[in-house]
Design a protein around this motif. Sequence first.
Motif, mmCIF file in Angstrom:
data_model
loop_
_atom_site.group_PDB
_atom_site.id
_atom_site.type_symbol
_atom_site.label_atom_id
_atom_site.label_comp_id
_atom_site.label_asym_id
_atom_site.label_seq_id
_atom_site.Cartn_x
_atom_site.Cartn_y
_atom_site.Cartn_z
ATOM 1 N N VAL A 1 -16.630 1.015 10.824
ATOM 2 C CA VAL A 1 -15.176 0.946 10.715
ATOM 3 C C VAL A 1 -14.647 2.324 10.356
ATOM 4 C CG1 VAL A 1 -14.952 -1.504 10.158
ATOM 5 C CG2 VAL A 1 -15.331 0.132 8.325
ATOM 6 N N LEU A 2 -13.480 2.642 10.875
ATOM 7 C CA LEU A 2 -12.840 3.924 10.592
ATOM 8 C C LEU A 2 -11.385 3.679 10.233
ATOM 9 C CD1 LEU A 2 -14.199 5.977 13.626
ATOM 10 C CD2 LEU A 2 -14.901 6.212 11.234
ATOM 11 N N PRO A 3 -10.880 4.397 9.232
ATOM 12 C CA PRO A 3 -9.469 4.254 8.881
ATOM 13 C C PRO A 3 -8.600 5.178 9.735
ATOM 14 C CG PRO A 3 -10.559 5.654 7.287
ATOM 15 C CD PRO A 3 -11.612 5.222 8.275
ATOM 16 N N LEU A 4 -7.471 4.649 10.159
ATOM 17 C CA LEU A 4 -6.490 5.435 10.908
ATOM 18 C C LEU A 4 -5.195 5.431 10.104
ATOM 19 C CD1 LEU A 4 -5.756 6.961 13.543
ATOM 20 C CD2 LEU A 4 -4.977 4.770 14.441
ATOM 21 N N PRO A 5 -4.761 6.597 9.604
ATOM 22 C CA PRO A 5 -3.518 6.638 8.828
ATOM 23 C C PRO A 5 -2.327 6.171 9.679
ATOM 24 C CG PRO A 5 -4.729 8.702 8.611
ATOM 25 C CD PRO A 5 -5.386 7.908 9.698
ATOM 26 N N ARG A 6 -1.513 5.345 9.084
ATOM 27 C CA ARG A 6 -0.286 4.855 9.716
ATOM 28 C C ARG A 6 0.873 5.174 8.789
ATOM 29 N NH1 ARG A 6 -1.123 3.732 15.087
ATOM 30 N NH2 ARG A 6 -2.602 2.057 15.404
#
Length: 157
Positions: free
Chosen positions: A39-44
């Motif tokens: 899993v990878l976080p994507l800033p929103r």
Amino acid sequence: EIGEIWNQYHATKDTISAAIPATTYGDLLAVAKKNPLFVLPLPRESGVEFFFLQFDHHQVHFTSLLEYKQNTVNARPYLTLTHYTDLMDSKGVVLMRGEMDGEQKFIDVQNAQYLALQMQMFYVTGGPEKRSLVEKFNQKPELFDYQELLEQAEKLQ
């Protein structure tokens, strides 16, 4: 030169591209065979959205973690990275093209580039701290810590 031509060709298209050294791709593939999921976080704008990735031969499929939890095997890929290995032995390069999901475009080119960079960092070039998170996620999920993932991802920005 091959990489330049490849990237120039894709520069005007709604895709991402890269020319990856064969040794780097070999390292990526070796880690991915043992650890095909992550899993990878994507800033929103309002926080972070997590993306689930899965390696499948010479492709990497990304979907939102929410989509994956709701639809598992039928989850739509938001981004698919395809690695072309035809020139790996003869020219020492693997060409990559990343395509966003059809008409919906849940992520844009900039977000796709960010996810691809994170994948490379966590699997190959980011050092042992990042790689250990990939290994924990796959081999010892009870030890995986999302907060630690966020802290490591912040070091990319």
